[in-house]
Design a protein around this motif. Sequence first.
Motif, short mmCIF file in Angstrom:
data_model
loop_
_atom_site.label_atom_id
_atom_site.label_comp_id
_atom_site.label_asym_id
_atom_site.label_seq_id
_atom_site.Cartn_x
_atom_site.Cartn_y
_atom_site.Cartn_z
N GLU A 96 2.52 -3.71 5.61
CA GLU A 96 3.75 -4.28 5.18
C GLU A 96 3.92 -5.83 4.48
O GLU A 96 5.11 -6.05 5.59
CB GLU A 96 3.10 -4.70 7.23
CG GLU A 96 2.16 -5.49 7.05
CD GLU A 96 1.16 -4.69 7.20
OE1 GLU A 96 -0.01 -4.98 6.61
OE2 GLU A 96 0.88 -5.12 8.59
N THR B 119 -0.13 8.53 2.79
CA THR B 119 -0.94 9.45 3.93
C THR B 119 -0.51 11.26 4.31
O THR B 119 -0.88 11.38 4.99
CB THR B 119 -0.44 8.78 4.89
OG1 THR B 119 1.01 8.63 5.31
CG2 THR B 119 -1.56 7.73 5.08
N ASP C 240 9.27 3.30 1.09
CA ASP C 240 10.68 2.95 2.13
C ASP C 240 9.68 3.16 3.63
O ASP C 240 9.82 1.97 4.23
CB ASP C 240 10.91 4.47 1.92
CG ASP C 240 10.71 5.43 2.17
OD1 ASP C 240 10.03 6.46 1.03
OD2 ASP C 240 10.63 5.86 3.35
N THR D 39 1.06 -1.29 0.24
CA THR D 39 -0.25 -0.19 -0.30
C THR D 39 0.78 1.19 0.29
O THR D 39 1.98 1.52 0.66
CB THR D 39 -0.98 0.16 1.74
OG1 THR D 39 -1.32 -0.96 1.35
CG2 THR D 39 -2.13 0.88 1.71
N GLY D 40 0.42 2.13 -0.72
CA GLY D 40 1.71 3.24 -0.39
C GLY D 40 1.21 4.48 -2.00
O GLY D 40 0.22 3.54 -3.21
C1 TPP Z 1 -1.41 -1.66 8.54
C2 TPP Z 1 -1.58 -0.34 8.39
N1 TPP Z 1 -1.11 1.13 8.99
C3 TPP Z 1 -1.22 2.06 7.81
C4 TPP Z 1 -1.57 2.37 6.66
C5 TPP Z 1 -1.24 3.59 6.19
N2 TPP Z 1 -0.87 4.70 5.15
C6 TPP Z 1 -1.03 3.65 4.13
S1 TPP Z 1 0.52 3.63 2.98
C7 TPP Z 1 1.37 5.33 3.98
C8 TPP Z 1 2.52 5.22 3.64
C9 TPP Z 1 3.29 4.36 2.54
O1 TPP Z 1 4.65 5.04 2.53
P1 TPP Z 1 5.47 4.44 1.75
O2 TPP Z 1 5.76 2.68 1.95
O3 TPP Z 1 6.74 5.40 1.91
O4 TPP Z 1 4.98 4.72 0.36
P2 TPP Z 1 4.44 6.16 -0.33
O5 TPP Z 1 3.01 6.48 -0.37
O6 TPP Z 1 5.39 7.44 0.54
O7 TPP Z 1 5.16 5.99 -1.84
C10 TPP Z 1 0.38 4.67 5.52
C11 TPP Z 1 1.06 5.10 6.30
C12 TPP Z 1 -1.95 0.76 6.27
N3 TPP Z 1 -2.66 1.47 4.94
N4 TPP Z 1 -1.47 0.09 6.79
#
Ligand code: TPP
Lengths: 311, 412
Positions: A73, A143, A109, A48-49
Amino acid sequence: MQNLKQMSSQNKVGLAGGHRACAGCGFPQIIKMIYGQSPAPVVTTCATGCMEIATTIYPFTAWRGNFIHSAFENSAATISGIETAYQALKKQGRLPAEQEMNFVAIGGDGGTYDIGLQALSGAMERRHNILYICYNNEAYMNTGVQRSSATPQGGHTTTSPAGKVIPGKIQFPKDLTAIIAAHDVVYAGQASVGFHIDLMRKADQIFGKVGPKFLNVYTPCRLGWGSDPAQTMEIARLAVETCLWPIYEVVEGRWKLTRKIKEKKPITDFYKTQNRFRHLLKPENETLVKQIQEEVDRRWHDLLQRCGEGA
Amino acid sequence: MEKAIETMSSSGTTGKAEQKKEFQARTGNEAMAEAMRQINPDVCAAYPITPATEIVQIFANFVNDGLVKTEFITVESEHSAMSACIGSASSGARTMTATSSQGLALMYEMLYIAAGYRLPIVLAEVNRALSSPINIHCDHSDTMGGRDSGWIQLFSENAQEAYDNLIQAVRIAEHPDVLLPAWASTDGFIISHGMENIEIYPDEAVRQFIGEYKPAFTLLDNRKPFTLGAADLQDFYFEHRRAAYEGMRAAKKVILEIGREFGNKFGTTYGFFEGVHLEDAEVVMVALGSTAGTARVAIENLRERGIKAGLLKLRVFRPFPAEELVKALAHVPAIAVMDRSDSFNAQAGPLATEIKSALYDAGQHPKLINYIYGLGGRDIHFKELEQILEQTLQAGEPKDLNSRVVYWGVRE
Ligand SMILES: Cc1ncc(C[n+]2csc(CCOP(=O)(O)OP(=O)(O)O)c2C)c(N)n1
């Protein structure tokens, strides 16, 4: 290695146009450069991201090959299951004998350095035949720009704001690539989207290897960094030229710099291109910047030694 | 709804051609592992946790001794176990895992995702209390915590049922009208570590019964690439969830069909539940898992003393057989519902809550007392079950929370 010309004329892999990544975002380039080198079809899983969101809003998808996203994760754990299923079915003769496939897990990251570190370590230790790509934009962008353990020291994010007392993130980023290299993987490396020939060469090498592989690719985020989208590639190169993001590879235990920096640029050159460091350029933060520069120098020195470059 | 009665039949020999039966002494865990060996999944990803650890250990031996064709992923956590199962099942492989308690809790996020992607993963579950405080013994709080995650849930009274349920779970989960993950559970230590004489069916017969797995889709076919797990927003999410709920509704019919087919092949027909002395019962105990076995003794003892007691042993908790269950209880004036977990809804345990809502729809209003018992593995004796039944029969209509929900066997 497929050169850019070959890739653009026959590229039917990776991402199709029309995805929703921001202008100036680096990750579509990363996918293009890496996937263009795969001789076999790729099955992708992505944490997710930003990348997952920007490429897959239902009923659309930008992925030309098979793709699965399940959670934040577990990108490395999910690819473990896919790659194992492939091995199982192949052994049983339930897949065409000539079928070859590459298995790629992707995470930002946050999904890699932080919440996904355990699953990544597990997958590397079990020695699945996979490539894990971290697209490292140095914060949780999806986020809304929160700090991760990859965020640079002094960097402003929404959870490490440049405040009146604390000037941005307190800690130096974690050296994840070295942690993964310590898993004795067949390939661990750092690349930058700004040096695309280097990136493509690394991908080409990676797809020729069997076993666990890890590539940490640096990519600016214009929204999270407060940078000019037209400058993405320059900024990605500056990170390398200031030695904030050295590019190197560890192949079967042997460390090698893939870009030698003869004249190291000061980190402030890099800071000047992004709003997230604006506060560091103020006189009251001079000492802090000096300390960060010293730490960057020290780490660069260590890296040179590891790579047998002497210093 | 004639079926309701039919579904109550169980543990009878139903038209199975007389053949040599093979009985073996097995613990619940050994029985589950044996079922896994016979199912012979393509992939298994699992992590150890008491009391389910043995299942994984025994299965690892099957793998390393070449008795199964399974690829075994020794993941570094249960979250990764379920994530790897999701990757594997999405790649067209028949996929299994085993866990308990904290392990199931750690999978929680992924349980919903497995169901949402309609992946027929099968899990051997051993019921154990959830922390805190930490406790390794039986109650149902772990699986009850996953009751709305979209998994088919089968409870087992003993090792035989655990074995039979796990085999059927594969068929139920993979049925094209269902396509949902399924677990079969046993009671920690009581069943998982208790030795029983069980009938092990011939490998070939089990293999025939479960059949070949024909996945609905696979990530390993590049001829028609697809994306699974796209971001699904206000415009489509609801429809996709609705479709999954429909799979659970369809599972009711499928569970009965497969339970009957199982009976024809192996001798014991399975339904949603089994009734004992329900016909003329004036008080009935509804129970899950091993307590149903103890209750069999209690009701016979009561009957000897002239008390018309009965038992309804529920096997299928998800989908919840609401209509069939209230029909079977339609004539019963007093019901003791046994919950081996509480729900924190401050009104009743999970089983009692379900039954009450089913009774409302049927317009039935029997006297119903909910007993929360056996948390953290506290033993329950048949004499206590006799007391509970007698007490339920004699009690007046419960008027307040304390008379509706009784914490049994706890020091107050
Ligand atoms: C278990 C869980 N915790 C928190 C989230 C909220 N969440 C979704 S994406 C994200 C951040 C992603 O950051 P990164 O991996 O650096 O990727 P980017 O968005 O920068 O591409 C978070 C905190 C989630 N989806 N699942």
